[in-house]
Design a protein around this motif. Structure first.
Motif, PDB file in Angstrom:
ATOM      1  N   UNK A  94       1.257  -0.954  -0.094  1.00 47.83           N
ATOM      2  CA  UNK A  94      -0.220   0.093   0.490  1.00 47.83           C
ATOM      3  C   UNK A  94       0.787   1.099   0.065  1.00 47.83           C
ATOM      4  N   UNK A  95       0.585   1.899  -0.745  1.00 45.49           N
ATOM      5  CA  UNK A  95       1.729   3.752  -1.418  1.00 45.49           C
ATOM      6  C   UNK A  95       0.664   4.677  -0.285  1.00 45.49           C
ATOM      7  N   UNK A  96      -0.504   4.355   0.002  1.00 44.82           N
ATOM      8  CA  UNK A  96      -1.581   5.112   0.233  1.00 44.82           C
ATOM      9  C   UNK A  96      -2.122   6.603  -0.584  1.00 44.82           C
ATOM     10  N   UNK A  97      -2.670   6.127  -1.576  1.00 48.35           N
ATOM     11  CA  UNK A  97      -2.949   6.886  -2.564  1.00 48.35           C
ATOM     12  C   UNK A  97      -4.438   7.683  -2.536  1.00 48.35           C
ATOM     13  N   UNK A  98      -4.843   5.869  -2.195  1.00 51.91           N
ATOM     14  CA  UNK A  98      -6.146   6.126  -1.870  1.00 51.91           C
ATOM     15  C   UNK A  98      -6.937   5.989  -3.112  1.00 51.91           C
ATOM     16  N   UNK A  99      -6.183   5.021  -4.187  1.00 48.86           N
ATOM     17  CA  UNK A  99      -7.214   4.768  -5.670  1.00 48.86           C
ATOM     18  C   UNK A  99      -7.927   3.562  -5.123  1.00 48.86           C
ATOM     19  N   UNK A 100      -8.061   2.958  -4.431  1.00 48.84           N
ATOM     20  CA  UNK A 100      -9.096   1.833  -4.464  1.00 48.84           C
ATOM     21  C   UNK A 100     -10.181   2.469  -3.811  1.00 48.84           C
ATOM     22  N   UNK A 101     -10.228   3.264  -2.875  1.00 43.56           N
ATOM     23  CA  UNK A 101     -11.292   3.587  -2.190  1.00 43.56           C
ATOM     24  C   UNK A 101     -12.090   4.251  -2.926  1.00 43.56           C
ATOM     25  N   UNK A 102     -12.039   5.246  -4.000  1.00 48.74           N
ATOM     26  CA  UNK A 102     -11.950   5.575  -5.547  1.00 48.74           C
ATOM     27  C   UNK A 102     -12.283   4.970  -6.641  1.00 48.74           C
ATOM     28  N   UNK A 103     -12.010   3.385  -6.052  1.00 53.69           N
ATOM     29  CA  UNK A 103     -13.131   2.750  -6.913  1.00 53.69           C
ATOM     30  C   UNK A 103     -13.568   1.555  -6.406  1.00 53.69           C
ATOM     31  N   UNK A 104     -13.481   1.677  -5.654  1.00 52.05           N
ATOM     32  CA  UNK A 104     -14.434   0.713  -4.526  1.00 52.05           C
ATOM     33  C   UNK A 104     -15.770   0.482  -5.039  1.00 52.05           C
ATOM     34  N   UNK A 105     -16.811  -0.283  -5.593  1.00 50.99           N
ATOM     35  CA  UNK A 105     -18.051   0.086  -5.976  1.00 50.99           C
ATOM     36  C   UNK A 105     -19.313  -0.192  -4.282  1.00 50.99           C
ATOM     37  N   UNK A 106     -18.513  -0.906  -3.127  1.00 48.13           N
ATOM     38  CA  UNK A 106     -18.962  -0.832  -1.806  1.00 48.13           C
ATOM     39  C   UNK A 106     -19.248   0.299  -0.740  1.00 48.13           C
ATOM     40  N   UNK A 107     -17.845   1.029  -1.451  1.00 44.06           N
ATOM     41  CA  UNK A 107     -17.364   2.195  -0.359  1.00 44.06           C
ATOM     42  C   UNK A 107     -16.766   1.830   0.942  1.00 44.06           C
ATOM     43  N   UNK A 108     -16.116   1.181   0.401  1.00 43.10           N
ATOM     44  CA  UNK A 108     -15.224   0.838   1.568  1.00 43.10           C
ATOM     45  C   UNK A 108     -13.729   1.983   2.070  1.00 43.10           C
ATOM     46  N   UNK A 109     -13.634   2.516   2.995  1.00 39.03           N
ATOM     47  CA  UNK A 109     -12.412   3.238   3.158  1.00 39.03           C
ATOM     48  C   UNK A 109     -11.450   3.156   3.810  1.00 39.03           C
ATOM     49  N   UNK A 110      -9.816   3.690   3.338  1.00 34.87           N
ATOM     50  CA  UNK A 110      -8.824   3.970   4.407  1.00 34.87           C
ATOM     51  C   UNK A 110      -8.417   3.183   5.306  1.00 34.87           C
ATOM     52  N   UNK A 111     -10.152   3.422   6.146  1.00 33.01           N
ATOM     53  CA  UNK A 111     -10.595   3.021   7.493  1.00 33.01           C
ATOM     54  C   UNK A 111      -9.808   2.334   7.670  1.00 33.01           C
ATOM     55  N   UNK A 112      -9.921   1.138   6.558  1.00 32.57           N
ATOM     56  CA  UNK A 112      -9.922  -0.416   7.363  1.00 32.57           C
ATOM     57  C   UNK A 112      -8.597  -0.533   7.174  1.00 32.57           C
ATOM     58  N   UNK A 113      -7.526  -0.122   6.147  1.00 33.33           N
ATOM     59  CA  UNK A 113      -6.327  -0.254   6.021  1.00 33.33           C
ATOM     60  C   UNK A 113      -5.635   0.256   7.445  1.00 33.33           C
ATOM     61  N   UNK A 114      -5.970   1.122   7.599  1.00 37.09           N
ATOM     62  CA  UNK A 114      -5.688   1.776   8.939  1.00 37.09           C
ATOM     63  C   UNK A 114      -5.839   0.617  10.037  1.00 37.09           C
ATOM     64  N   UNK A 115      -6.745  -0.105  10.625  1.00 34.65           N
ATOM     65  CA  UNK A 115      -7.537  -0.891  10.880  1.00 34.65           C
ATOM     66  C   UNK A 115      -6.512  -1.964  11.184  1.00 34.65           C
ATOM     67  N   UNK A 116      -5.934  -1.892   9.572  1.00 30.16           N
ATOM     68  CA  UNK A 116      -5.465  -3.727   9.462  1.00 30.16           C
ATOM     69  C   UNK A 116      -4.123  -3.402  10.545  1.00 30.16           C
ATOM     70  N   UNK A 117      -3.840  -2.191   9.842  1.00 32.88           N
ATOM     71  CA  UNK A 117      -1.615  -1.556  10.207  1.00 32.88           C
ATOM     72  C   UNK A 117      -2.000  -1.659  11.708  1.00 32.88           C
ATOM     73  N   UNK A 118      -2.874  -1.074  12.053  1.00 31.59           N
ATOM     74  CA  UNK A 118      -2.391  -1.573  13.547  1.00 31.59           C
ATOM     75  C   UNK A 118      -2.870  -2.751  14.036  1.00 31.59           C
ATOM     76  N   UNK A 119      -4.015  -3.072  13.654  1.00 35.78           N
ATOM     77  CA  UNK A 119      -4.017  -4.830  14.345  1.00 35.78           C
ATOM     78  C   UNK A 119      -2.541  -5.201  14.424  1.00 35.78           C
ATOM     79  N   UNK A 120      -1.951  -5.481  13.107  1.00 34.62           N
ATOM     80  CA  UNK A 120      -0.817  -6.421  12.353  1.00 34.62           C
ATOM     81  C   UNK A 120       0.361  -6.101  13.732  1.00 34.62           C
TER      82      UNK A 120
END
Lengths: 263, 264
Positions: free
Chosen positions: A217-243
């Motif tokens: 992840x380079x934290x550009x946020x392209x995924x969030x813009x493309x996601x058809x279900x509106x999943x946000x980068x918040x969940x990547x942050x949570x994964x980074x924390x939990x990991x």
């Protein structure tokens, strides 16, 4: 019903085996009310009538919930409209006479099977490595027996919206699967039923993701813009924390044994 | 090494280096004061015990090396993750890096490589004072022809004249322009990196993302503009060996008249 119909030039990626190329097609008289996949159906009927091989593409429910459809339309997974899958994209979003470039998801872990169909087994492997709760099945328990705060339940539901289509990987400049893994890990890690296996799940799913050859992840946020279900980068942050927490705990975990050769 | 651990390393080493850049800037801006000010500061830094000085230098070098090594690993993996590129390339996000969509995932690696070239040149220029840069260290040191004198009476002592060395160093337009270009790339690198490091360690959400992005851009502008101001001011003749032109308190009032500099 609506007014004018569209004439379009389609540049479609055709691939059998390991190499492919673009093929150009013209379609005419496409209703603005037809979906993108219906337009592809019309194209295929036209190709079959002319004795050609129809374009292979993935689709199933055509209601935007199964996660099967997977086309990169003019460089954008699921096309230009935010928050929809390809099947829910209507031709009124395109202009008459437009040229549309249609490519498969492009990522090493998603090899092309044929034309626009890619193999998303890598996602299944990630789920198999930790995207579940090991609990004895049986008759369903009472719904309210485990109290879950509303905001936690809402957050888990937001993460659970992920349909695993792979648009995040397709849109990412690095072909990273962090949004998918973030959503799946966060969904289960947030709920009391999933907390018991939180650390093991987080470590295992990230390891499977890395082994599959996805980028970082380079934290550009392209995924969030493309996601058809509106999943946000918040969940990547949570994964980074939990990991990070799981990794530190794993580093200092007790082996339950005395050191060999010790006193 | 797991991909997330690599990102943690990039974030932590990045934070150290951003911190160093800010501290270095604050120190350097003393170039806009009387020459004695920065010379006194340099004397203070050089009077540190060698063990402390080299520990700090070693730690910074380690951070730079880890940042580069892990950055190369990540860039390679990220390139390998998409062997076949899209023909139709586009971006639909507004992150600073996405504005340079044509660079794809090379935005940070490319700005980083130019910054590395800058750091190497900068160290050779002002720290090692390599001969090819035109700086003769002995001239500015104790006993040299440009050495500075601090204090007066019994306190008077000759010290290394950092101020004069910097003014001389930046008097070559090509050198100053390279510094300015390097600092524009530092802006590009920090505008994304300073916000991204929070996400990499999981300390960011959708509420804080725009704020951190704004803070990162603000910090990048301040740091880059501050560093650019010094070579630019030397080239423009605002900073001279006597101090800043027309700065009350920096110079005797007599020298504070704007006139064409006397020909040498």
């Amino acid at each position: 019903m609506s007014g004018k119909n569209l004439s379009l030039t389609l540049r479609v990626w055709r691939q059998t085996g390991t190499t492919g190329k673009f093929e150009e097609y013209k379609v005419t008289d496409i209703s603005e009310d037809s979906s993108f996949l219906e337009m592809m159906d019309i194209l295929n009927e036209q190709i079959i009538k002319n004795g050609g091989e129809p374009v292979a593409f993935d689709h199933d429910c055509r209601e935007g919930i199964c996660g099967m459809c997977s086309m990169t339309i003019n460089g954008m997974p699921h096309g230009p409209l935010p928050g929809v899958t390809t099947c829910q994209l209507h031709m009124r979003n395109f202009k008459d006479g437009e040229t549309i470039t249609i490519e498969p998801w492009r990522a090493r872990p998603f090899p092309v099977i044929k034309d626009l169909v890619v193999d998303r087994t890598a996602f299944d492997k990630i789920i198999q490595s930790g995207g579940f709760i090991s609990i004895r099945t049986g008759s369903a328990i009472d719904a309210n027996i485990i109290p879950i705060p509303k905001d936690v339940a809402d957050r888990a539901m937001d993460a659970a919206e992920c349909i695993g289509c792979g648009a995040c990987v397709a849109s990412c400049k690095n072909a990273s699967a962090m949004l998918f893994v973030g959503a799946k890990v966060s969904q289960l890690n947030s709920l009391p039923q999933g907390k018991a296996e939180k650390d093991r799940r987080t470590l295992a799913m990230v390891k499977t993701m890395d082994d599959a050859g996805f980028g970082s992840c380079t934290n550009y946020g392209e995924c969030q813009a493309a996601c058809p279900k509106g999943i946000t980068l918040d969940f990547i942050a949570q994964l980074n924390r939990d990991y990070a927490v799981a990794k530190v705990k794993d580093f200092f975990k007790s082996t339950g044994k005395k050191r060999a050769g010790g006193d | 090494m797991p991909s997330l651990v690599k990102k943690y390393l990039m974030a932590i080493t990045g934070l150290v280096l951003v911190g160093f850049a800010v501290g270095h800037l604050v120190g350097n801006l003393q170039m806009f004061c009387a020459p004695d000010k920065i010379n006194r500061y340099a004397e203070l830094l050089h009077s540190m015990p060698p063990a402390a000085l080299w520990s700090i230098r070693g730690f910074l070098a380690l951070c730079v090396l880890v940042h580069i090594r892990v950055g190369i690993m990540l860039a390679k993996e990220n390139r390998a993750a998409r062997p076949e590129q899209y023909e139709f390339k586009t971006s639909r996000n507004a992150s600073p890096a996405s504005k340079f969509g044509f660079l794809g995932n090379l935005y940070m690696p490319l700005s980083g490589v130019v910054l590395l070239a800058f750091i190497v040149f900068h160290l050779l220029h002002f720290t090692v004072r390599a001969a090819f840069t035109g700086i003769v260290a002995a001239d500015y040191d104790k006993g040299g022809k440009f050495a500075a004198t601090l204090g007066s009476g019994a306190e008077a002592r000759e010290v290394f004249n950092v101020h004069a060395m910097v003014v001389d160093g930046f008097s070559h337009p090509a050198v100053s322009i390279f510094y300015i270009v390097g600092m524009i790339l530092l802006f590009a690198h920090l505008a994304h990196g300073t916000s991204s490091m929070f996400q990499s360690v999981g300390l960011r959400n959708e509420k804080w993302r725009p704020r951190l992005d704004l803070l990162a851009k603000g910090l990048a502008v301040v740091v880059a503009a501050g560093f650019i101001a010094i070579p630019a001011a030397v080239l423009a003749g605002v900073i001279t060996k006597d101090g800043v032109k027309c700065c009350k308190g920096c110079q005797p009032a007599a020298s504070c008249t704007i006139e064409a500099p006397a020909s040498k």
